[in-house]
Design an enzyme around this catalytic site. Structure first.
Site, PDB file in Angstrom:
ATOM      1  N   ASP A  66      25.023  25.112  57.948  1.00  0.00           N
ATOM      2  CA  ASP A  66      25.045  26.462  59.476  1.00  0.00           C
ATOM      3  C   ASP A  66      23.475  26.111  60.149  1.00  0.00           C
ATOM      4  OD1 ASP A  66      23.255  27.706  57.814  1.00  0.00           O
ATOM      5  OD2 ASP A  66      25.426  30.221  57.441  1.00  0.00           O
ATOM      6  N   ASP A 135      29.295  40.879  52.707  1.00  0.00           N
ATOM      7  CA  ASP A 135      30.627  41.345  54.061  1.00  0.00           C
ATOM      8  C   ASP A 135      31.790  40.495  53.248  1.00  0.00           C
ATOM      9  OD1 ASP A 135      29.893  39.449  55.172  1.00  0.00           O
ATOM     10  OD2 ASP A 135      29.867  40.659  56.621  1.00  0.00           O
ATOM     11  N   HIS A 137      30.902  36.887  53.668  1.00  0.00           N
ATOM     12  CA  HIS A 137      31.103  35.906  54.807  1.00  0.00           C
ATOM     13  C   HIS A 137      30.862  34.593  53.716  1.00  0.00           C
ATOM     14  CE1 HIS A 137      26.953  37.282  55.465  1.00  0.00           C
ATOM     15  NE2 HIS A 137      27.119  35.632  55.617  1.00  0.00           N
ATOM     16  N   GLU A 142      32.381  35.020  59.275  1.00  0.00           N
ATOM     17  CA  GLU A 142      31.779  36.216  59.096  1.00  0.00           C
ATOM     18  C   GLU A 142      33.813  37.215  59.213  1.00  0.00           C
ATOM     19  OE1 GLU A 142      29.207  37.728  58.900  1.00  0.00           O
ATOM     20  OE2 GLU A 142      28.132  37.798  60.235  1.00  0.00           O
TER      21      GLU A 142
END
Length: 260
Positions: A66, A135, A137, A142
């Site tokens: 990314d 979370d 990811h 996400e």
């Protein structure tokens, strides 16, 4: 999916062993490169092996997971610069062989499509290093991300920006709001996934990844569907696992000839 529970320094050695075994057998291997704190010890171990035993990256190709959108080209936290600093430069990896999505492109959708094509043209990723967010990811997919998603632009959640603020002097307002990221479908196309997680802060995400239902709410759970996925965690990250004792027993009794 294989789950290994060990001290953090041992996890880095295990991940580096997997990379070295691949490079020794296939010098022109394609490696998937993660950023964040999780892979740093792995990169340090690979740099040590390059310096001390000649582990070569000269013929390998790398693809980053990314990149932030709109971050200055010379910003130290631009992921292209992080990868250059933490792994490419220390192992003498030619910059032209390490690729990342272009977060400064005028046409971001076209840049994402070109990145997908570049991975395919390189023959696909042989081994993909991964971290996991609190979370759930992986890369910047996400919660709510399509399990079939491909490289695209994403808006970062407030939680992810808060988690990453430590890299920006603690100021969440300095963390970009958008990124380009490989999709979950892109990641799942890699032949071997190796995910590292340490600390109690990752415990719930690891529990969901390994023992929860496959769900877009916890994007990393898609790894349960991969034929060759390895999850390396320390005691803190393993603290929510219901079957932790079984995972320890399984790893302790695995055949000596069998790698990750």
């Amino acid at each position: 999916m294989e789950l290994v529970i060990a001290p953090a320094d041992e996890l880095a050695v295990l991940a580096a062993d997997a990379v070295e075994s691949l490079l020794r057998a296939k010098p022109d291997a394609v490696l998937g490169l993660a950023t964040g704190s999780s892979p740093l010890a792995v990169y340090g171990e690979l740099a040590r092996r390059h310096a001390e035993s000649g582990l070569s990256f000269a013929s390998a190709t790398g693809f980053m997971l990314d990149e932030y959108v709109g971050i200055a080209a010379d910003h130290p936290e631009r992921y292209r610069n992080v990868i250059e600093r933490e792994i490419a430069s220390p192992v003498g990896w030619p910059s032209r062989q390490v690729h990342g999505p272009d977060g400064s492109a005028a046409d971001l959708p076209a840049a994402c499509a070109a990145y997908e094509k570049a991975i395919v043209d390189a023959g696909g990723v042989d081994l993909q290093l991964l971290g996991i967010g609190t979370d759930g990811h992986i890369a910047f997919n996400e919660p709510g991300s399509s399990l079939a998603s491909r490289t695209r632009i994403k808006t970062l959640t407030s939680q992810t920006r808060q988690d990453n603020a430590r890299f920006f002097g603690g100021d969440v307002e300095q963390v970009p709001r958008h990124c380009l990221t490989q999709g979950l479908g892109t990641i799942m196309a890699a032949r071997h996934l190796v995910l590292l997680a340490t600390g109690r802060g990752k415990a719930e995400a690891v529990h969901q990844l390994v023992e929860g239902p496959v769900s877009a709410l916890w994007p990393a759970t898609v790894m349960q569907l991969h034929p060759h996925a390895t999850v390396l965690v320390d005691e803190g990250a393993a603290s929510r696992l219901q079957l932790a004792d079984y995972y320890r027993e399984t790893y302790a009794s695995k055949p000596s000839w069998q790698g990750l």
